[in-house]
Scaffold this motif. Sequence first.
Motif, PDB file in Angstrom:
ATOM      1  N   HIS A  93     -12.427   8.472 -16.937  1.00  0.00           N
ATOM      2  CA  HIS A  93     -11.363   7.689 -17.575  1.00  0.00           C
ATOM      3  C   HIS A  93     -10.625   6.820 -16.559  1.00  0.00           C
ATOM      4  N   ALA A  94     -10.398   7.368 -15.393  1.00  0.00           N
ATOM      5  CA  ALA A  94      -9.742   6.593 -14.342  1.00  0.00           C
ATOM      6  C   ALA A  94     -10.670   5.492 -13.834  1.00  0.00           C
ATOM      7  N   GLU A  95     -11.951   5.842 -13.677  1.00  0.00           N
ATOM      8  CA  GLU A  95     -12.933   4.841 -13.221  1.00  0.00           C
ATOM      9  C   GLU A  95     -13.016   3.669 -14.178  1.00  0.00           C
TER      10      GLU A  95
ATOM     11  N   ILE B 133       0.816  -1.219   0.000  1.00  0.00           N
ATOM     12  CA  ILE B 133       0.000   0.000   0.000  1.00  0.00           C
ATOM     13  C   ILE B 133       0.849   1.268   0.000  1.00  0.00           C
ATOM     14  N   ARG B 134       1.877   1.290   0.825  1.00  0.00           N
ATOM     15  CA  ARG B 134       2.701   2.495   0.934  1.00  0.00           C
ATOM     16  C   ARG B 134       4.166   2.133   0.748  1.00  0.00           C
ATOM     17  N   GLN B 135       4.705   2.514  -0.397  1.00  0.00           N
ATOM     18  CA  GLN B 135       6.081   2.155  -0.731  1.00  0.00           C
ATOM     19  C   GLN B 135       6.868   3.418  -1.092  1.00  0.00           C
ATOM     20  N   HIS B 136       8.186   3.343  -0.954  1.00  0.00           N
ATOM     21  CA  HIS B 136       9.019   4.478  -1.390  1.00  0.00           C
ATOM     22  C   HIS B 136       9.111   4.549  -2.907  1.00  0.00           C
ATOM     23  N   GLN B 137       8.911   3.400  -3.545  1.00  0.00           N
ATOM     24  CA  GLN B 137       8.888   3.376  -5.013  1.00  0.00           C
ATOM     25  C   GLN B 137       7.687   2.569  -5.473  1.00  0.00           C
ATOM     26  N   PHE B 138       6.884   3.169  -6.354  1.00  0.00           N
ATOM     27  CA  PHE B 138       5.774   2.415  -6.925  1.00  0.00           C
ATOM     28  C   PHE B 138       5.524   2.904  -8.342  1.00  0.00           C
ATOM     29  N   ASP B 139       4.867   2.071  -9.122  1.00  0.00           N
ATOM     30  CA  ASP B 139       4.576   2.439 -10.505  1.00  0.00           C
ATOM     31  C   ASP B 139       3.198   3.067 -10.611  1.00  0.00           C
ATOM     32  N   LYS B 140       3.066   3.937 -11.582  1.00  0.00           N
ATOM     33  CA  LYS B 140       1.765   4.599 -11.761  1.00  0.00           C
ATOM     34  C   LYS B 140       1.607   5.004 -13.220  1.00  0.00           C
ATOM     35  N   VAL B 141       0.385   4.883 -13.697  1.00  0.00           N
ATOM     36  CA  VAL B 141       0.037   5.442 -15.007  1.00  0.00           C
ATOM     37  C   VAL B 141      -0.743   6.720 -14.722  1.00  0.00           C
ATOM     38  N   GLU B 142      -0.251   7.827 -15.251  1.00  0.00           N
ATOM     39  CA  GLU B 142      -0.791   9.132 -14.884  1.00  0.00           C
ATOM     40  C   GLU B 142      -1.401   9.835 -16.092  1.00  0.00           C
ATOM     41  N   LEU B 143      -2.542  10.480 -15.861  1.00  0.00           N
ATOM     42  CA  LEU B 143      -3.209  11.259 -16.905  1.00  0.00           C
ATOM     43  C   LEU B 143      -3.019  12.745 -16.611  1.00  0.00           C
ATOM     44  N   VAL B 144      -2.633  13.506 -17.621  1.00  0.00           N
ATOM     45  CA  VAL B 144      -2.423  14.949 -17.441  1.00  0.00           C
ATOM     46  C   VAL B 144      -3.100  15.699 -18.584  1.00  0.00           C
ATOM     47  N   LYS B 145      -3.823  16.764 -18.221  1.00  0.00           N
ATOM     48  CA  LYS B 145      -4.526  17.565 -19.231  1.00  0.00           C
ATOM     49  C   LYS B 145      -4.147  19.034 -19.148  1.00  0.00           C
ATOM     50  N   PHE B 146      -4.039  19.652 -20.324  1.00  0.00           N
ATOM     51  CA  PHE B 146      -3.903  21.108 -20.433  1.00  0.00           C
ATOM     52  C   PHE B 146      -5.148  21.598 -21.173  1.00  0.00           C
ATOM     53  N   VAL B 147      -5.942  22.434 -20.527  1.00  0.00           N
ATOM     54  CA  VAL B 147      -7.221  22.827 -21.132  1.00  0.00           C
ATOM     55  C   VAL B 147      -7.488  24.318 -20.954  1.00  0.00           C
ATOM     56  N   LYS B 148      -8.475  24.801 -21.718  1.00  0.00           N
ATOM     57  CA  LYS B 148      -8.892  26.191 -21.555  1.00  0.00           C
ATOM     58  C   LYS B 148      -9.679  26.329 -20.255  1.00  0.00           C
ATOM     59  N   PRO B 149      -9.615  27.491 -19.625  1.00  0.00           N
ATOM     60  CA  PRO B 149     -10.272  27.675 -18.327  1.00  0.00           C
ATOM     61  C   PRO B 149     -11.776  27.391 -18.362  1.00  0.00           C
ATOM     62  N   GLU B 150     -12.458  27.780 -19.450  1.00  0.00           N
ATOM     63  CA  GLU B 150     -13.924  27.665 -19.480  1.00  0.00           C
ATOM     64  C   GLU B 150     -14.409  26.246 -19.210  1.00  0.00           C
ATOM     65  N   GLY B 151     -13.736  25.258 -19.792  1.00  0.00           N
ATOM     66  CA  GLY B 151     -14.277  23.905 -19.711  1.00  0.00           C
ATOM     67  C   GLY B 151     -13.596  23.008 -18.707  1.00  0.00           C
ATOM     68  N   SER B 152     -12.826  23.590 -17.796  1.00  0.00           N
ATOM     69  CA  SER B 152     -11.936  22.729 -17.020  1.00  0.00           C
ATOM     70  C   SER B 152     -12.681  21.809 -16.047  1.00  0.00           C
ATOM     71  N   TYR B 153     -13.870  22.217 -15.600  1.00  0.00           N
ATOM     72  CA  TYR B 153     -14.572  21.338 -14.654  1.00  0.00           C
ATOM     73  C   TYR B 153     -15.293  20.187 -15.360  1.00  0.00           C
ATOM     74  N   GLU B 154     -15.701  20.413 -16.606  1.00  0.00           N
ATOM     75  CA  GLU B 154     -16.208  19.273 -17.391  1.00  0.00           C
ATOM     76  C   GLU B 154     -15.055  18.304 -17.670  1.00  0.00           C
ATOM     77  N   GLU B 155     -13.882  18.867 -17.915  1.00  0.00           N
ATOM     78  CA  GLU B 155     -12.704  18.040 -18.171  1.00  0.00           C
ATOM     79  C   GLU B 155     -12.355  17.199 -16.942  1.00  0.00           C
ATOM     80  N   LEU B 156     -12.584  17.766 -15.761  1.00  0.00           N
ATOM     81  CA  LEU B 156     -12.321  17.008 -14.537  1.00  0.00           C
ATOM     82  C   LEU B 156     -13.246  15.794 -14.451  1.00  0.00           C
ATOM     83  N   GLU B 157     -14.518  15.992 -14.791  1.00  0.00           N
ATOM     84  CA  GLU B 157     -15.467  14.871 -14.754  1.00  0.00           C
ATOM     85  C   GLU B 157     -15.056  13.780 -15.744  1.00  0.00           C
TER      86      GLU B 157
END
Length: 422
Positions: free
Chosen positions: A303-305, A274-298
């Motif tokens: 996508h993670a779900e 559960i808690r390690q000093h080293q672990f693997d992760k697949v990460e999602l990162v987005k760069f978006v316009k301010p207007e739509g950023s909360y729809e982008e969060l949903e």
Amino acid sequence: MLDVRLLREDIQKVTEGLKKRGQDIGLTGLLKLDEEMRRLLKESEGFKYKRNMVSDKIGELKKKGVDTDKETFEMREVSQRIKELDARIKELSEDINNRLLNIPNIPHSSVPVGRSAGDNVEIKKWGNPHKFNFPVKSHMELGDAVGLDFQRASKITGAGFVLYKGMGARLERALINFMLDLHVKEHGYLEVSPPFMVNRESATTTGNLPKFEEDLFKVDDGNYYLIPTAEVPVTNMHRDEIIPEVMLPLYYVAYTPCFRKEAGSWGQDTKGLIRQHQFDKVELVKFVKPEGSYEELEKLLSHAEEVLKRLELPYRVITLCAGDMGFSSAKSYDIEVWIPSQGKYREISTCSNFEDFQARRGSIRYKPKGGGKPVFLHTLNGSGLAIGRTMVAILENYQQEDGSVIIPEVLRPYMDGKERIP
RNA sequence: GGAGGGGUGGCCGAGUGGUUUAAGGCGCUGGUCUUGAAAACCAGUGAACGAAAGUUCCGUGAGUUCGAAUCUCACCUCCUCCGCCA
């Protein structure tokens, strides 16, 4: 980083936002420094104007062979004065900047008020925890048979590390590939493979520095830091850039190991993955316009779900209260997966909207289509997912009475069709 | 690790102490012309702070000078060659 202008214009709003996090930070001192700096800047600029004018004149006079001693002497003093003013301005602006860098983001209005994890709000549950008709084993007990070797990892390095062997290593690689494929082929993310060490500037952009240096492993040799998440290198791909509006939104997915000191969490989850000093992760990162950023969060959250849905692992989603959110976040959801041996849901992903907090720290902007000034964009990221904890969830939720583990169907193509380990 | 050569606007590229308010070109935007397009021509095209005047920015940071893209020093980074190496 907060906008100084917001402080000047509406200090009340900022103070209230920070209070929501349970933080009472005095800001009037900061405002005073800002005022003084701007006053000195004006003064310095006046002198510079004069210096430029007279210097041009000296050039012309010299060409004509006219004596310029008087002007030169006068300008020597002006230059000295400029030097003093600029030194003071630099001091002030560094001080202001340091203070700003240590102030957390202001929570979005939809974020519940609260101090700690107990105030988080569950918004969704998916799947039903499986009922076992035999005593459930923890992933540590199951792990031996599938190649989780904590003892040897501890010999090789120390506590907080794991060695995957055989089908365990294979399962880990299958998870990484499954997640990358899902996000690249179906969710439209661009796969990137970034450096695993970053410099100070990069760690500052995301908010890990200067305040949380004790959480990071530092590589002394080059003033580098091991990344605590792919968020750091990937967000910094566009640091100090102005992106044309037509390029947005940008979606990236990156697999990386993550290194964390876990200072301050001694005694929690000391055993197991559960808690390690080293672990693997697949990460999602987005760069978006301010207007739509909360729809982008949903969308990011969904996508993670989707990873958990396809793995058929029961989970729930909670909205983090203001006090439990990360330093840089304006709003965060946690996805928590069911862990049978603990009889509870445990965090496996955090999906956050940072609004322009990181963009401001890293000067990441976009150029509007119709022209006009560059605008700070919004950054978001989320785990999609943490591999180690996904491994725990699979081992425990798919365990059989004989100690073997059924491999989730979506992973089988990545494991030569194998249905069960060991 | 050793030797050498570079880093100037979105891109290419000129500029080695004072009308450089960064030449010129490409690209982009608008206009003229055209049935339409291309071409041609004209105009406009970086960022920060500031209400404005203006100030600052030529890899970064110090320094010299009345004045620095230009001179000095340190650092970062890219390229070429040699050595070592996955």
